[in-house]
Design an enzyme around this catalytic site. Sequence first.
Site, PDB file in Angstrom:
ATOM      1  N   TYR A   1      -2.111   0.494  10.056  1.00 50.02           N
ATOM      2  CA  TYR A   1      -2.478  -0.698   8.823  1.00 50.02           C
ATOM      3  C   TYR A   1      -1.078  -0.414   7.978  1.00 50.02           C
ATOM      4  O   TYR A   1      -0.604  -1.231   7.301  1.00 50.02           O
ATOM      5  CB  TYR A   1      -3.592  -0.244   8.290  1.00 50.02           C
ATOM      6  CG  TYR A   1      -3.904  -0.729   7.222  1.00 50.02           C
ATOM      7  CD1 TYR A   1      -4.733  -2.027   6.667  1.00 50.02           C
ATOM      8  CD2 TYR A   1      -3.528   0.371   5.953  1.00 50.02           C
ATOM      9  CE1 TYR A   1      -4.590  -2.052   4.881  1.00 50.02           C
ATOM     10  CE2 TYR A   1      -3.971  -0.161   4.596  1.00 50.02           C
ATOM     11  CZ  TYR A   1      -4.393  -0.581   4.127  1.00 50.02           C
ATOM     12  OH  TYR A   1      -4.894  -2.060   2.880  1.00 50.02           O
TER      13      TYR A   1
ATOM     14  N   SER B   1       0.629  -0.841   0.091  1.00 53.65           N
ATOM     15  CA  SER B   1       0.415  -0.122   0.278  1.00 53.65           C
ATOM     16  C   SER B   1       0.831   1.699   0.065  1.00 53.65           C
ATOM     17  O   SER B   1       2.361   0.948   0.662  1.00 53.65           O
ATOM     18  CB  SER B   1      -0.748   0.135   1.378  1.00 53.65           C
ATOM     19  OG  SER B   1      -1.707   2.009   1.413  1.00 53.65           O
TER      20      SER B   1
END
Length: 265
Positions: free
Chosen positions: A171, A158
């Site tokens: 995250y 990501s």
Amino acid sequence: HELDLAPRFLAPDYRGSGKLQGKRAIITGADSGIGRAVAVLFAREGADVAVLHLDEAADAKVTRQHVEAEGGRCVVIAGDVRDPAFCAKAVRQVVKAFGGIDILVNNAAFQLHCERLEDLEDAHLQETLQTNIAGYIQMARAVLPHLEEGDCIINTGSETGLFGSKALVDYSATKGAIHAFTKALASQLLPRGIRVNAVAPGPVWTPLNPADKAAQDVADFGRDSDMGRPAQPEELSPAYVFLASPVTASYISGVILPVMGGPRG
């Protein structure tokens, strides 16, 4: 299936050319979003696909229908990648169904926004860690005995693993760990001829992202990207085909491929 507008995953302008003919792939988190889009293109390129998902049976059924419509064999397996026993069992099921495994796509993910680190609850933290990084390691560990020279692992990273996100501290940390895991495992597996790479998406319109946001925040999702909008899953899936196919990526390993709609610089 409740997400409105529905994410686009069919990539209707993409023409398959046999880049993955005869390959057998496992994709975690393949019931929706990026995972579903990757499953469809893998099948279009000639692969058989095992769809691993947590508990969205209706969504997984749709993925299966589209994989089979592309001509690929498909098995659907429900379970939690946080559980090492499930990972091992799922791999055994896929080997029995397809006769082997050539590609693992680690894509399952959990995220929940938290504005203050002090408010990050233990259960939330453990679900993020165990799904996003432990699950990737456990799936790779289970699959590796079945991979041979020319096979590959692709992890979903990501942009948050590169730049961070203040409301997604846990995250972001796991995505950074996925990037490091990718590079480390690529080095370890290089002598065995097994490639390991990652795709690092920017904002993508999938159920993961708007799930815990207010309507107004969802409406603004992705506007801070360089293109001013989120990607659709079908705009990510060709990157996975590129990294999966020895036709296009036989000399590529240890790469974090950014698909972020711009340089983000």
